[in-house]
Design a protein around this motif. Structure first.
Motif, PDB file in Angstrom:
ATOM      1  N   ASN A   7     -23.299 -38.292  35.802  1.00  0.00           N
ATOM      2  CA  ASN A   7     -24.726 -38.247  36.116  1.00  0.00           C
ATOM      3  C   ASN A   7     -25.491 -39.427  35.521  1.00  0.00           C
ATOM      4  O   ASN A   7     -26.560 -39.782  36.011  1.00  0.00           O
ATOM      5  N   LEU A  34     -19.019 -34.735  33.310  1.00  0.00           N
ATOM      6  CA  LEU A  34     -20.088 -34.581  34.299  1.00  0.00           C
ATOM      7  C   LEU A  34     -21.379 -35.239  33.822  1.00  0.00           C
ATOM      8  O   LEU A  34     -22.145 -35.772  34.626  1.00  0.00           O
ATOM      9  N   THR A  35     -21.600 -35.231  32.523  1.00  0.00           N
ATOM     10  CA  THR A  35     -22.760 -35.926  31.956  1.00  0.00           C
ATOM     11  C   THR A  35     -22.647 -37.420  32.216  1.00  0.00           C
ATOM     12  O   THR A  35     -23.603 -38.073  32.648  1.00  0.00           O
ATOM     13  N   LYS A  51     -25.757 -31.124  39.568  1.00  0.00           N
ATOM     14  CA  LYS A  51     -27.074 -30.868  38.992  1.00  0.00           C
ATOM     15  C   LYS A  51     -26.953 -30.575  37.500  1.00  0.00           C
ATOM     16  O   LYS A  51     -25.994 -29.955  37.036  1.00  0.00           O
ATOM     17  N   TRP A  52     -27.988 -30.994  36.776  1.00  0.00           N
ATOM     18  CA  TRP A  52     -27.983 -30.839  35.324  1.00  0.00           C
ATOM     19  C   TRP A  52     -27.890 -29.378  34.894  1.00  0.00           C
ATOM     20  O   TRP A  52     -27.313 -29.075  33.840  1.00  0.00           O
ATOM     21  N   GLU A 108     -24.290 -42.460  35.387  1.00  0.00           N
ATOM     22  CA  GLU A 108     -23.594 -43.671  35.849  1.00  0.00           C
ATOM     23  C   GLU A 108     -24.544 -44.851  36.027  1.00  0.00           C
ATOM     24  O   GLU A 108     -24.230 -45.980  35.629  1.00  0.00           O
TER      25      GLU A 108
END
Length: 219
Positions: A190, A186-187, A2-3, A192
């Motif tokens: 997300n 992780l950014t 999650k962001w 992708e």
């Protein structure tokens, strides 16, 4: 992920950066101590190894790795595209951070740093090498088998360590490079679908242009 969790990692990086901007790297707790601990532990027989990783551990390792993964296709191409996206984000954020923070390198402040290379002329914080290789290492850890990802993780750790060892970075530069690198990884993960969409459009555009060219030649 999650962001909001990714945002918390960026927040940690920003909080540390604000502290560094206020007090300076030389006054940040433990920074000088760990710099001397690593930099003054140089061994003549080990120096060429550290110089190799410091010089070649970023572009000369990760560009070929990304290209090879792309050529292999399938899940490897997926990793390659994530690496490209992550590296672009990392380069942008890293360069912005360097000029916003404008922190001098340790050999410009301390007189007894054992410098093994010519003096770099850009700013110190964060370590661009640590940032790039950490993004690479984390993405392959999340997307590829251990027999590929673990050796690349070790390479990334050695490259990061070498930057303090040879005297061009503070330990905090490397630590924050990894913190920012994890957030960037992780950014990219997300984003992708967005990265894949851009890639597919580029491929379709290239294929379309080739078809048009071939039709013109046939006429």
């Amino acid at each position: 992920m999650k962001w909001k969790y990714i945002a918390s990692i960026y927040a940690i990086y920003i909080i540390i950066s604000v502290m560094v901007k206020i007090v300076g790297e030389a006054n940040f707790p433990g920074n000088i101590y760990f710099l001397y601990l690593i930099n003054h532990s140089q061994l003549p027989a080990f120096n060429p190894v550290m110089l190799f990783f410091s010089k070649y551990g970023r572009e000369y390792i990760w560009i070929p790795v990304t290209a090879i993964l792309f050529i292999m296709g399938g899940k490897f191409r997926r990793s390659s595209l994530l690496l490209i996206g992550g590296f672009i984000i990392a380069i942008i954020l890293g360069e912005v951070s360097k000029y916003v923070m404008a922190q001098p390198r340790p050999f410009l402040i301390l007189h007894n740093v054992n410098l093994l290379v010519p003096e770099p002329t850009d700013y110190s914080y964060p370590s661009g090498h640590a940032l790039i290789v950490s993004v690479g290492a984390m993405i392959v850890l999340l997307t590829l088998p251990y027999y590929i990802s673990i050796p690349l993780l070790i390479e990334a750790l050695l490259t990061s360590y070498s930057r303090v060892y040879i005297g061009v970075h503070w330990p905090l530069d490397v630590l924050t490079g990894w913190i920012l690198g994890i957030a960037v990884t992780l950014t990219a993960m997300n984003l992708e679908k967005f990265i894949s969409t851009i890639y597919n459009r580029l491929v379709n555009s290239i294929v379309g242009n080739r078809r048009k060219t071939n039709l013109k030649r046939q006429k």
